[in-house]
Design an enzyme around this catalytic site. Structure first.
Site, PDB file in Angstrom:
ATOM      1  N   ASP A  20       0.752  -1.239   0.065  1.00  0.00           N
ATOM      2  CA  ASP A  20      -0.030   0.027  -0.037  1.00  0.00           C
ATOM      3  C   ASP A  20       0.886   1.272   0.024  1.00  0.00           C
ATOM      4  O   ASP A  20       0.242   2.221   0.590  1.00  0.00           O
ATOM      5  CB  ASP A  20      -0.996  -0.137   1.094  1.00  0.00           C
ATOM      6  CG  ASP A  20      -1.712  -1.059   1.306  1.00  0.00           C
ATOM      7  OD1 ASP A  20      -2.458  -1.580   0.232  1.00  0.00           O
ATOM      8  OD2 ASP A  20      -1.852  -1.870   2.437  1.00  0.00           O
ATOM      9  N   LYS A  23       2.232   1.591  -5.212  1.00  0.00           N
ATOM     10  CA  LYS A  23       2.981   1.379  -6.434  1.00  0.00           C
ATOM     11  C   LYS A  23       2.219   1.416  -7.573  1.00  0.00           C
ATOM     12  O   LYS A  23       2.738   1.768  -8.731  1.00  0.00           O
ATOM     13  CB  LYS A  23       3.252  -0.219  -6.332  1.00  0.00           C
ATOM     14  CG  LYS A  23       4.208  -0.514  -4.980  1.00  0.00           C
ATOM     15  CD  LYS A  23       4.444  -1.895  -4.755  1.00  0.00           C
ATOM     16  CE  LYS A  23       3.170  -2.622  -4.233  1.00  0.00           C
ATOM     17  NZ  LYS A  23       2.798  -2.377  -2.867  1.00  0.00           N
ATOM     18  N   GLY A  47      -4.290  -5.291  -4.013  1.00  0.00           N
ATOM     19  CA  GLY A  47      -5.302  -4.036  -4.397  1.00  0.00           C
ATOM     20  C   GLY A  47      -4.512  -2.927  -4.901  1.00  0.00           C
ATOM     21  O   GLY A  47      -3.993  -2.069  -3.988  1.00  0.00           O
ATOM     22  N   HIS A  48      -4.639  -2.865  -6.184  1.00  0.00           N
ATOM     23  CA  HIS A  48      -3.706  -1.710  -6.501  1.00  0.00           C
ATOM     24  C   HIS A  48      -4.571  -0.735  -7.282  1.00  0.00           C
ATOM     25  O   HIS A  48      -5.338  -1.004  -8.144  1.00  0.00           O
ATOM     26  CB  HIS A  48      -2.680  -2.142  -7.630  1.00  0.00           C
ATOM     27  CG  HIS A  48      -1.730  -2.905  -7.077  1.00  0.00           C
ATOM     28  ND1 HIS A  48      -0.722  -3.789  -7.873  1.00  0.00           N
ATOM     29  CD2 HIS A  48      -1.115  -3.163  -6.020  1.00  0.00           C
ATOM     30  CE1 HIS A  48       0.079  -4.506  -7.206  1.00  0.00           C
ATOM     31  NE2 HIS A  48      -0.249  -3.982  -5.843  1.00  0.00           N
ATOM     32  N   GLN A 199       2.334  -6.252  -2.805  1.00  0.00           N
ATOM     33  CA  GLN A 199       2.732  -6.281  -1.344  1.00  0.00           C
ATOM     34  C   GLN A 199       3.988  -5.248  -1.153  1.00  0.00           C
ATOM     35  O   GLN A 199       4.365  -4.629  -1.795  1.00  0.00           O
ATOM     36  CB  GLN A 199       2.936  -7.621  -0.806  1.00  0.00           C
ATOM     37  CG  GLN A 199       1.596  -8.433  -0.506  1.00  0.00           C
ATOM     38  CD  GLN A 199       1.071  -8.824  -1.668  1.00  0.00           C
ATOM     39  OE1 GLN A 199       1.762  -9.623  -2.436  1.00  0.00           O
ATOM     40  NE2 GLN A 199      -0.332  -8.698  -1.996  1.00  0.00           N
TER      41      GLN A 199
HETATM   42  P1  IMP Z   1      -1.901 -12.870   2.643  1.00  0.00           P
HETATM   43  O1  IMP Z   1      -1.009 -12.166   1.631  1.00  0.00           O
HETATM   44  O2  IMP Z   1      -3.354 -12.682   2.291  1.00  0.00           O
HETATM   45  O3  IMP Z   1      -1.615 -14.312   3.075  1.00  0.00           O
HETATM   46  O4  IMP Z   1      -1.780 -11.987   3.874  1.00  0.00           O
HETATM   47  C1  IMP Z   1      -0.512 -11.830   4.684  1.00  0.00           C
HETATM   48  C2  IMP Z   1      -0.064 -10.469   5.313  1.00  0.00           C
HETATM   49  O5  IMP Z   1      -0.106  -9.795   4.353  1.00  0.00           O
HETATM   50  C3  IMP Z   1      -1.530  -9.896   6.005  1.00  0.00           C
HETATM   51  O6  IMP Z   1      -0.915  -9.200   7.101  1.00  0.00           O
HETATM   52  C4  IMP Z   1      -1.978  -9.196   4.940  1.00  0.00           C
HETATM   53  O7  IMP Z   1      -3.000  -7.949   5.463  1.00  0.00           O
HETATM   54  C5  IMP Z   1      -0.844  -8.391   4.272  1.00  0.00           C
HETATM   55  N1  IMP Z   1      -0.959  -8.068   2.695  1.00  0.00           N
HETATM   56  C6  IMP Z   1      -1.276  -9.092   1.816  1.00  0.00           C
HETATM   57  N2  IMP Z   1      -1.569  -8.444   0.587  1.00  0.00           N
HETATM   58  C7  IMP Z   1      -1.317  -7.129   1.103  1.00  0.00           C
HETATM   59  C8  IMP Z   1      -1.376  -5.840   0.181  1.00  0.00           C
HETATM   60  O8  IMP Z   1      -1.617  -6.025  -0.944  1.00  0.00           O
HETATM   61  N3  IMP Z   1      -1.244  -4.799   0.766  1.00  0.00           N
HETATM   62  C9  IMP Z   1      -1.148  -4.683   2.460  1.00  0.00           C
HETATM   63  N4  IMP Z   1      -0.906  -5.772   2.852  1.00  0.00           N
HETATM   64  C10 IMP Z   1      -0.916  -6.787   2.337  1.00  0.00           C
HETATM   65 MG    MG Z   2      -2.760  -2.112  -1.780  1.00  0.00          MG
END
Ligand code: IMP
Ligand code: MG
Length: 381
Positions: A20, A23, A47-48, A199
């Site tokens: 977040d 990017k 979520g971009h 991420q």
């Molecule tokens: P997962 O990727 O759904 O397995 O989540 C693992 C961790 O990464 C959690 O703390 C999520 O909130 C975080 N996370 C996963 N994708 C994103 C993203 O796109 N932005 C921010 N945090 C993320």
């Molecule tokens: Mg995001």
């Protein structure tokens, strides 16, 4: 560092914090100069958000450059693919008239409905429940199903739902065996590659805040394994960061803000998860962690986003008689003078703040995003 003005180098965009960082905004702002934009890891957990003329688009699996006409957008073998969600995303964008050429790796693993069902049930790390961890676990455990394996099965085999079948057979037209080969052919003919991370560094399975991490490699190494290209094919490694830190999901933030500051910054920055809607927790910028991200990724340049949000935050806090700032590389809080943008542009006081951060971090800040819209963008170098 490559500074050839006549030659645009291949580049990648990597999150320097907990995801977040903005990017997608940077990818969208520079995408017109590139031909191929490729995601190398992650899946629909991302979520971009891109804003063009007040319209907001949120991308989950398709690279966020798909709004630019004629681009080749790649989903690499390092990604995990939720076929139903991806088919929906492709159809939505096509329905809106966007013209992109999608290339989907046959070696990418599938996120199956049961992965989503079990995601988050046996851990307390606050995942996005998109089935990401279970899908990568099956991949590493050699029990996964790749896109191409699935397509080779007889229709309806492997406990597939009709919805999954329909989605995968729609996506079949975009599938190639090896995206690295496609990228090599295009770059050999002079086309330019931009790799887009999801991420961020602190959520990396190896280099992040384990176990509160995602299950893939958002950091630089992931670009090469996730696309099947060599390290010398990327020249510019751009780390994206905000002048503060946010985190969604469990795990600590480095320097948590007080309740009121936290709430104010969340409102000003719209800091809610783009995939889950969860509120993001806010922290002061941690220069030490940023320097760590620079080392892990070998950033050749940085992109600073949401400076407009932070400027407004400094002003609003100053009205309450409080100065805000960041935490320097030695762990000391550094207060800064409140500043503002001038008609949305960077003025002298904003530049002073940017140079100060750059000096502390030790890597040049090449891009600054001054607002949500595509046009709110400055290239400094
Ligand atoms: P997962 O990727 O759904 O397995 O989540 C693992 C961790 O990464 C959690 O703390 C999520 O909130 C975080 N996370 C996963 N994708 C994103 C993203 O796109 N932005 C921010 N945090 C993320
Ligand atoms: Mg995001």
């Amino acid at each position: 560092m490559t500074h050839d003005y006549y030659k645009l180098p291949n580049a990648c965009i990597i999150g320097a914090q907990y995801g977040d960082e903005g990017k997608a905004k940077i990818v969208d702002a520079i995408a017109s100069k590139y031909d191929i934009i490729a995601r190398y890891q992650g899946g629909s957990n991302a979520g971009h958000t891109v804003v063009v003329n007040d319209t907001k688009y949120i991308f989950h699996q398709i690279p966020s450059a798909a709004l630019h006409p004629g681009k080749t957008v790649v989903i690499g073998n390092g990604c995990v693919v939720d076929a139903i969600a991806l088919a929906k995303e492709v159809r939505q964008l096509q329905g809106l008239g966007f013209d992109f050429k999608l290339v989907l790796s046959g070696k990418a693993h599938l996120v199956r409905p049961y992965h989503k069902e079990i995601d988050g049930k046996d851990t307390k790390i606050g995942t996005t429940k998109q089935g990401i961890g279970p899908a990568y676990a099956d991949k590493v455990n050699r029990k996964g199903v790749r896109v191409k394996d699935y397509l080779a099965l007889p229709f309806g085999a492997d406990n597939t739902t009709p919805e999954e079948n329909e989605a995968l057979h729609f996506l079949e037209q975009f599938v190639v065996e090896d995206v690295g080969e496609v990228i090599a052919q295009l770059t050999n003919s002079g086309k330019k590659l931009l790799a887009e991370g999801a991420q961020g560094t602190m959520l990396d399975i190896d280099h992040g805040d384990y176990p509160f991490v995602t299950s893939s490699s958002p950091t630089i190494g992931g670009v090469f394994t996730g696309l099947g290209i060599g390290p010398k094919q990327i020249d510019d490694i751009i780390g994206v960061f905000k002048p503060y830190v946010t985190r969604v999901g469990e795990g600590e933030v480095p320097y948590p803000m007080g309740t009121e500051e936290d709430a104010l910054l969340r409102e000003l920055g719209g800091e809610y998860g783009a995939t889950t809607g969860r509120p993001r927790r806010c922290s002061y910028l941690d220069i030490k962690a940023l320097r760590y991200a620079c080392r892990v990724n070998g950033f050749t340049g940085l992109a600073l986003t949401k400076i407009d949000v932070f400027a407004e935050f400094t002003q609003r806090m100053a009205k309450d008689g409080q100065l805000v700032g960041y935490v320097d590389k030695n762990g000391y809080k550094t207060l800064i003078k409140p500043f503002s943008l001038k008609d949305g542009h960077l003025g002298e006081d904003a530049y002073r703040f940017i140079w100060q951060l750059q000096r502390e971090i030790g890597v040049p800040i090449k891009y600054v995003s001054t607002g949500a819209d595509r046009s709110a963008f400055a290239q400094l170098l």
